[in-house]
Design a protein around this motif. Structure first.
Motif, PDB file in Angstrom:
ATOM      1  N   ALA A  77       0.810  -1.223   0.000  1.00 48.94           N
ATOM      2  CA  ALA A  77       0.000   0.000   0.000  1.00 48.94           C
ATOM      3  C   ALA A  77       0.839   1.268   0.000  1.00 48.94           C
ATOM      4  CB  ALA A  77      -0.933  -0.009   1.205  1.00 48.94           C
ATOM      5  N   ALA A  78       1.968   1.245   0.687  1.00 48.63           N
ATOM      6  CA  ALA A  78       2.790   2.451   0.786  1.00 48.63           C
ATOM      7  C   ALA A  78       3.401   2.855  -0.546  1.00 48.63           C
ATOM      8  CB  ALA A  78       3.895   2.242   1.822  1.00 48.63           C
ATOM      9  N   THR A  79       3.417   1.946  -1.533  1.00 47.14           N
ATOM     10  CA  THR A  79       3.995   2.250  -2.852  1.00 47.14           C
ATOM     11  C   THR A  79       2.964   2.708  -3.865  1.00 47.14           C
ATOM     12  OG1 THR A  79       3.752  -0.003  -3.739  1.00 47.14           O
ATOM     13  CG2 THR A  79       5.733   0.457  -2.426  1.00 47.14           C
ATOM     14  N   HIS A  80       1.679   2.615  -3.533  1.00 44.18           N
ATOM     15  CA  HIS A  80       0.625   2.896  -4.512  1.00 44.18           C
ATOM     16  C   HIS A  80       0.703   4.314  -5.060  1.00 44.18           C
ATOM     17  CE1 HIS A  80      -2.334  -0.477  -3.068  1.00 44.18           C
ATOM     18  NE2 HIS A  80      -1.193  -0.941  -3.520  1.00 44.18           N
ATOM     19  N   THR A 101      -4.569   4.784  -1.420  1.00 46.05           N
ATOM     20  CA  THR A 101      -3.384   5.396  -0.819  1.00 46.05           C
ATOM     21  C   THR A 101      -3.515   5.255   0.688  1.00 46.05           C
ATOM     22  OG1 THR A 101      -4.373   7.594  -0.678  1.00 46.05           O
ATOM     23  CG2 THR A 101      -3.177   7.087  -2.705  1.00 46.05           C
ATOM     24  N   LEU A 102      -2.559   5.809   1.427  1.00 42.21           N
ATOM     25  CA  LEU A 102      -2.597   5.690   2.880  1.00 42.21           C
ATOM     26  C   LEU A 102      -3.467   6.749   3.543  1.00 42.21           C
ATOM     27  CD1 LEU A 102       1.133   4.823   3.668  1.00 42.21           C
ATOM     28  CD2 LEU A 102      -0.777   3.267   3.199  1.00 42.21           C
ATOM     29  N   ASP A 103      -3.854   7.798   2.809  1.00 39.72           N
ATOM     30  CA  ASP A 103      -4.686   8.850   3.396  1.00 39.72           C
ATOM     31  C   ASP A 103      -5.439   9.569   2.285  1.00 39.72           C
ATOM     32  OD1 ASP A 103      -3.133  11.438   2.578  1.00 39.72           O
ATOM     33  OD2 ASP A 103      -1.611  10.119   3.417  1.00 39.72           O
ATOM     34  N   THR A 106      -3.585  12.442  -0.045  1.00 43.41           N
ATOM     35  CA  THR A 106      -2.783  11.900  -1.151  1.00 43.41           C
ATOM     36  C   THR A 106      -3.688  11.372  -2.251  1.00 43.41           C
ATOM     37  OG1 THR A 106      -1.065  11.289   0.435  1.00 43.41           O
ATOM     38  CG2 THR A 106      -0.957  10.267  -1.739  1.00 43.41           C
ATOM     39  N   GLY A 169      -0.873  -1.847   5.338  1.00 42.28           N
ATOM     40  CA  GLY A 169      -1.006  -0.660   6.157  1.00 42.28           C
ATOM     41  C   GLY A 169      -1.797  -0.890   7.429  1.00 42.28           C
ATOM     42  N   ARG A 206       0.985  -1.555  13.715  1.00 45.53           N
ATOM     43  CA  ARG A 206      -0.193  -1.827  12.900  1.00 45.53           C
ATOM     44  C   ARG A 206      -1.313  -2.386  13.776  1.00 45.53           C
ATOM     45  NH1 ARG A 206       3.730  -4.313  10.080  1.00 45.53           N
ATOM     46  NH2 ARG A 206       2.824  -6.390  10.256  1.00 45.53           N
TER      47      ARG A 206
END
Length: 345
Positions: A77-80, A101-103, A106, A169, A206
């Motif tokens: 997920a952090a690379t999306h 994304t993570l948030d 973004t 994530g 996590r």
């Protein structure tokens, strides 16, 4: 674009790429899976066994240079976000796996970049086409339960040792991306959010278990559970209306089918059909009536996306829906951290 096959690439051949994307891209009419980005030798060996002749590449840029029209991103997920930006700047139509994304900030930035660039973008919320969710949607639209007052939804598993995958994530983002999207698809935007989470230091902070309670603008209340440590999972759905409730246990069978090596191309009209013993029921006190489950249709996502790339219809999931879902998940994290109800504009 001509009516020739849409040339599709895939970034990532881990669990998601291998089981949720490659078989459905390869099965989609009018779509050709032409290449996969992975630098893992073991995953390249798996790809060669499972999809002989499919090329492998070391980077998204190399995949684009090979002449693909579109790409699906199925990586941690952090690379999306960075990969989505790169694909958009390369002019490729893009599908991004959940969590988008993570948030939400973004996510909004990437959707706006795609719109400015004129690039089709969608998010892989495949569980909008789960058999049980489609059944809930039918019952709600028919008024079979009366006006709905409460929606309960669970993704609960028992895997206390490994916990949630690091790449997702945490469980709130991993499972919550689906649960919140499904609730909002059925009952619309959210006004208030309350959440509880269990965060584990041994999992680098996590979470492995959560409850999110939503009050929708239209009045329905949704209660969503996600867990990797639940020894006694509850019903997948319990939907309560003024005249009855719908309950279904277990989980849509399309994931198990894909893991077992079955595909829409091989199954044909049998794809997504649930056995009768897996059907849910409408209950009114002591009276219980079995309800036929709708056919699951994950196989419709990629044909719809290909049609959108050709200019024939919308993308199957509006990326702004993913932004809205992530706003709810952002609020849930704040609620769980600060112990308060969060009100959304």
């Amino acid at each position: 674009m001509s009516a020739s096959a849409l040339r599709f690439g895939l970034v990532g051949y881990g669990f998601g790429g291998r089981y949720f994307h490659a078989p459905l891209i390869a099965s989609a009419p009018g779509v050709e899976l032409v290449g996969v980005v992975t630098t893992s030798e073991s995953r390249r060996d798996e790809l060669a066994r499972e999809w002989p002749g499919t090329a492998t590449y070391d980077s998204l840029a190399a995949l684009a240079a090979a002449g693909v029209d579109a790409v699906a991103i199925s990586t941690p997920a952090a690379t999306h976000a960075d990969l989505a930006r790169e694909a958009i700047r390369l002019g490729l139509a893009v599908v991004v796996d959940k969590p988008f994304t993570l948030d939400s900030a973004t996510a909004r930035e990437i959707v706006e970049l795609a719109e400015r660039s004129g690039v089709p973008l969608s998010v892989y919320q495949n569980r909008r086409w789960d058999s049980d969710l489609l059944t809930v949607r039918r019952l709600v639209e028919e008024g079979a339960l009366g006006p709905v007052t409460r929606f309960e939804s669970r993704f609960e598993r028992f895997a206390p040792v490994p916990g949630p995958p690091a790449g997702g994530g945490g469980t709130l983002l991993d499972f919550g991306s689906h649960l919140v999207d499904q609730a909002m698809t059925l009952f619309g935007p959210v006004a208030r959010v309350y959440a509880e989470m269990r965060v584990r230091d041994d999992l680098d902070g996590r979470d492995d278990d959560f409850l999110v309670a939503l009050q929708h603008v239209g009045g329905v209340r949704s209660q969503l559970w996600g867990s990797w440590v639940q020894g006694a999972p509850g019903p997948r759905f319990r939907v309560t209306g003024t005249t009855g409730s719908y309950l279904v246990d277990g989980v849509d069978g399309q994931e198990d089918a894909l893991i077992a090596g079955r595909t829409p191309a091989g199954e044909g009209e049998r794809w997504g059909v649930e056995r009768e013993e897996r059907w849910g029921r409408v209950q009114r006190g002591a009276t219980s009536t079995t309800v036929a489950t709708e056919r699951g249709r994950w196989d419709t996502f990629y044909p719809a996306f290909a049609a959108a790339v050709r200019g024939d219809g919308p993308v199957p999931v509006d990326p702004w829906d993913a932004v809205a879902s992530l706003r709810v998940l952002d609020a849930a994290r704040i609620s769980a951290t600060e112990g308060r109800v969060v009100t959304l504009e």
